[in-house]
Design a protein around this motif. Structure first.
Motif, short mmCIF file in Angstrom:
data_model
loop_
_atom_site.label_atom_id
_atom_site.label_comp_id
_atom_site.label_asym_id
_atom_site.label_seq_id
_atom_site.Cartn_x
_atom_site.Cartn_y
_atom_site.Cartn_z
N ALA A 26 38.81 12.01 69.60
CA ALA A 26 37.65 12.90 69.71
C ALA A 26 36.78 12.83 68.48
CB ALA A 26 38.13 14.34 69.94
N THR A 27 35.50 13.13 68.67
CA THR A 27 34.56 13.23 67.56
C THR A 27 35.02 14.32 66.59
OG1 THR A 27 32.70 12.48 68.90
CG2 THR A 27 32.17 13.79 66.96
N LYS A 28 34.89 14.04 65.28
CA LYS A 28 35.32 14.97 64.24
C LYS A 28 34.11 15.68 63.63
CE LYS A 28 36.95 11.35 62.29
NZ LYS A 28 36.71 10.46 63.45
N GLN A 32 24.10 14.68 62.89
CA GLN A 32 25.35 15.08 62.22
C GLN A 32 26.03 16.13 63.10
OE1 GLN A 32 25.03 16.02 58.05
NE2 GLN A 32 26.84 17.34 58.07
N VAL A 33 27.24 15.83 63.54
CA VAL A 33 27.96 16.74 64.44
C VAL A 33 28.87 17.63 63.60
CG1 VAL A 33 29.47 16.90 66.45
CG2 VAL A 33 27.88 14.97 66.25
N ASP A 34 28.38 18.79 63.23
CA ASP A 34 29.19 19.70 62.42
C ASP A 34 30.03 20.65 63.25
OD1 ASP A 34 28.59 18.64 59.99
OD2 ASP A 34 27.16 20.19 59.38
N ASN A 35 29.72 20.75 64.54
CA ASN A 35 30.53 21.58 65.44
C ASN A 35 30.64 20.85 66.78
OD1 ASN A 35 31.55 23.51 67.25
ND2 ASN A 35 30.61 25.21 66.15
N THR A 36 31.83 20.40 67.10
CA THR A 36 31.99 19.64 68.35
C THR A 36 31.88 20.52 69.59
OG1 THR A 36 34.41 19.84 68.38
CG2 THR A 36 33.48 17.97 67.16
N ASP A 37 31.88 21.85 69.40
CA ASP A 37 31.71 22.75 70.53
C ASP A 37 30.23 22.94 70.87
OD1 ASP A 37 32.55 24.35 72.62
OD2 ASP A 37 32.57 26.18 71.41
N ALA A 38 29.35 22.37 70.08
CA ALA A 38 27.92 22.34 70.42
C ALA A 38 27.63 20.98 71.04
CB ALA A 38 27.07 22.59 69.19
N GLU A 39 28.37 20.70 72.12
CA GLU A 39 28.34 19.36 72.72
C GLU A 39 27.30 19.22 73.81
OE1 GLU A 39 29.64 21.54 75.94
OE2 GLU A 39 30.31 21.76 73.87
N GLY A 66 35.96 22.62 73.77
CA GLY A 66 35.38 22.73 72.43
C GLY A 66 35.58 21.49 71.58
N GLY A 67 36.41 20.55 72.04
CA GLY A 67 36.71 19.38 71.21
C GLY A 67 37.56 19.79 70.03
N ILE A 68 37.40 19.11 68.92
CA ILE A 68 38.16 19.44 67.70
C ILE A 68 37.85 20.87 67.25
CG2 ILE A 68 38.50 18.86 65.27
CD1 ILE A 68 39.83 16.90 67.18
N SER A 69 36.61 21.31 67.45
CA SER A 69 36.23 22.70 67.16
C SER A 69 36.67 23.56 68.34
CB SER A 69 34.72 22.82 66.94
OG SER A 69 34.28 21.92 65.95
N LEU A 70 38.00 23.66 68.49
CA LEU A 70 38.61 24.22 69.70
C LEU A 70 38.18 25.67 69.96
CD1 LEU A 70 40.74 23.32 71.85
CD2 LEU A 70 42.44 24.51 70.45
N LYS A 71 37.91 25.96 71.23
CA LYS A 71 37.56 27.32 71.62
C LYS A 71 38.79 28.22 71.57
CE LYS A 71 33.86 26.22 74.93
NZ LYS A 71 32.80 27.02 74.32
#
Length: 527
Positions: free
Chosen positions: A351-353, A367-374, A297-302
């Motif tokens: 990681a991307t924020k 614009q990456v507002d959710n890093t889990d939508a990678e 999930g990246g910073i938007s951790l699962k």
């Protein structure tokens, strides 16, 4: 010699009865130096007088054993229905163990409401049950009744026999089975036709099984680098394989792809595969697969529950590889180019924020507002790159959204396309393979949701949770230009519990067979 009937209960009892420390069923297989099993099909009928009909192969075998097969099956009466199977021994010296499976009513065809060929699906499920039954009895050389559809029988057998157990202790692993088609009752012309259909089904199944193998492997073993190596090993004799690194991605200005890889210590890879089966001047068909070898999930951790399943977040890439293998083995008269971006999505100081803005290869800012939508980010650059080859059309596969699981479950993969003509072929292919697809909308409504963005041209998530699969597809649409395009969201069909009886439990490799069939239909239409 008396015939012994192995119902599920009887088999469990009898396998523990020993004579001089030898299991009963092994007395019949080893005493004659023969360890071959046989799967025979019967058709279920609703008549009270006769609850089943023997297939052609079963009829031939019944004659061979002086009517013992039909006589024994008659003991079951009307209880022997579709989906049931019985394990018998003592019918004939050549085959100590025989699994008899009921494939349902004879002559069943395409069911408009279910949108699949029920007869073919019944054959797959029935012979799969026979394979598992014989494997549990330690029979590893098995002949299989084609049951009127040798291709479907081969698919059911080889798909059900597949199991990823390479990492288990040696005594827990089952040796591979030798599966072949039972054709001794056929004349030479019939045998040639049936064996060709069997081989076709086996190729379809083996293609899907390779996708399943990749999806099941632990992420510490199947890194982007190892994935690229396995693709090269599998396809290098059939296709041209080129593996790209980070410097190449940077030279192509793939800012979206690069942004996802920044959080991981594992280097990214971009695999490009070319299969040239058509005319040299013919434009290729582009296949694109999401290749996230592990998604935290990246910073938007699962959340931690079931995060281990995210080793299969490269399922789209795996299915693309399986499709290429199948198309090349079948020597389809088309040109294919596959584009597979591979990386991990991990949390770290690099990681991307959320809120960061990246620029994709086609120049659009995101614009990456959710890093889990990678997944959509790495696909954005892969799709943009695919467009540079002026393909006939683009087809991508990705375990893209949890919303697709909610929408369709495991019954079908969600499909988005701007071409109704291509959809008709793809839909037909799903009906033939039993691995169905369902068309979802690509309305401008969803595009407006994604382009309503504070800082950039696009946001990587919608402004609400509603229609999550549709907004994700709308995002991808921004990177395919004017090309005909199909997007298949395979999140809902990533795994199998017991929904598809011939796949067992684990990663499914769906819809590899459907896409191979689609390409086969497309190539036949074009040539």
């Amino acid at each position: 010699m008396p015939v012994c009937i192995f119902t599920k209960v009887n088999y469990l009892r009898l396998r523990h009865i020993y004579y001089k420390s030898v299991p009963v069923y092994r007395l019949f297989s080893t005493s004659r130096g023969n360890n071959k099993g046989l799967i025979l099909g019967v058709y279920g009928e609703e008549s009270k007088e006769n609850s089943f009909l023997l297939s052609k192969a079963s009829q031939a075998f019944d004659e061979k054993c002086n009517g013992q097969l039909s006589k024994t099956l008659g003991l079951f009466g009307n209880s022997f229905k579709k989906g049931k199977s019985h394990l018998l021994f003592g019918l004939h010296d050549e085959f100590p163990l025989v699994s008899v499976v009921n494939v349902g009513k004879k002559g069943q065809g395409f069911n408009e409401h279910e949108e699949l060929d029920e007869g073919r699906e019944n054959v797959r499920a029935a012979v799969a049950k026979g394979v598992l039954q014989l494997r549990s009895a330690d029979q590893y050389e098995v002949l299989v009744d084609p049951c009127g559809d040798a291709m479907a029988a081969a698919e059911g057998c080889h798909l059900s026999e597949h199991k990823y157990d390479e990492l288990k202790p040696a005594d827990k692993r089952k040796p591979p089975m030798q599966l072949s088609c039972f054709t001794e009752n056929l004349n030479a012309d019939e045998r040639t036709e049936v064996e060709a259909a069997w081989q076709l089904g086996a190729t379809y199944a083996m293609s899907q099984n390779f996708a399943r193998l990749l999806m099941e492997m632990p992420a510490n073993l199947l890194t982007p680098t190892r994935f690229a190596e396995m693709v090269t090993e599998k396809l290098q004799e059939l296709c041209e394989v080129v593996v790209r690194d980070q410097s190449w991605a940077e030279s192509k200005k793939m800012g979206a792809f690069l942004s996802v890889s920044h959080g991981s210590m594992e280097p990214l890879r971009f695999v490009e595969v070319s299969y040239n089966g058509g005319e040299e001047s013919a434009a290729p068909i582009a296949l694109v697969g999401k290749g996230i070898t592990f998604d935290a999930g990246g910073i938007s951790l699962k959340p931690p529950a079931d995060m281990d399943k995210m080793r299969a977040d490269m399922g789209g890439a795996a299915c693309v590889v399986g499709t290429l293998f199948g198309a090349a083995k079948l020597q389809l008269p088309i040109n294919l180019k596959a584009f597979i971006p591979l990386c991990e999505n991990m949390p770290s100081g690099t990681a991307t924020k959320p809120g960061d803005v990246v620029t994709a290869m086609n120049g659009k800012t995101i614009q990456v507002d959710n890093t889990d939508a990678e997944g959509r980010l790495i696909l954005a650059d892969a799709l943009s790159y695919a467009c540079t080859f002026n393909p006939q059309f683009i087809l991508d596969m990705a375990t893209l959204t949890g919303a697709m699981i909610i929408a369709l479950g495991s019954a079908a993969a969600g499909t988005f396309t701007n071409s109704s003509e291509l959809w008709k072929l793809l839909h037909k292919a799903g009906g033939q393979t039993g691995d169905r697809l369902w068309r979802m909308p690509l309305f401008q409504h969803y595009t407006e949701n994604m382009t309503s963005c504070q800082l950039a041209a696009l946001n990587n998530i919608g402004n609400s949770r509603a229609g999550g699969s549709c907004t994700a597809a709308a995002f991808l649409k921004e990177f395919v230009g004017e090309n005909q395009w199909i997007h298949i969201d395979i999140a809902g069909v990533m795994m199998n519990k017991d929904e598809v009886p011939y796949l067992g439990t684990g990663m499914a490799g769906r819809p590899t067979r459907t896409v191979i069939e689609f390409l086969k239909l497309f190539s036949a239409k074009e040539n």
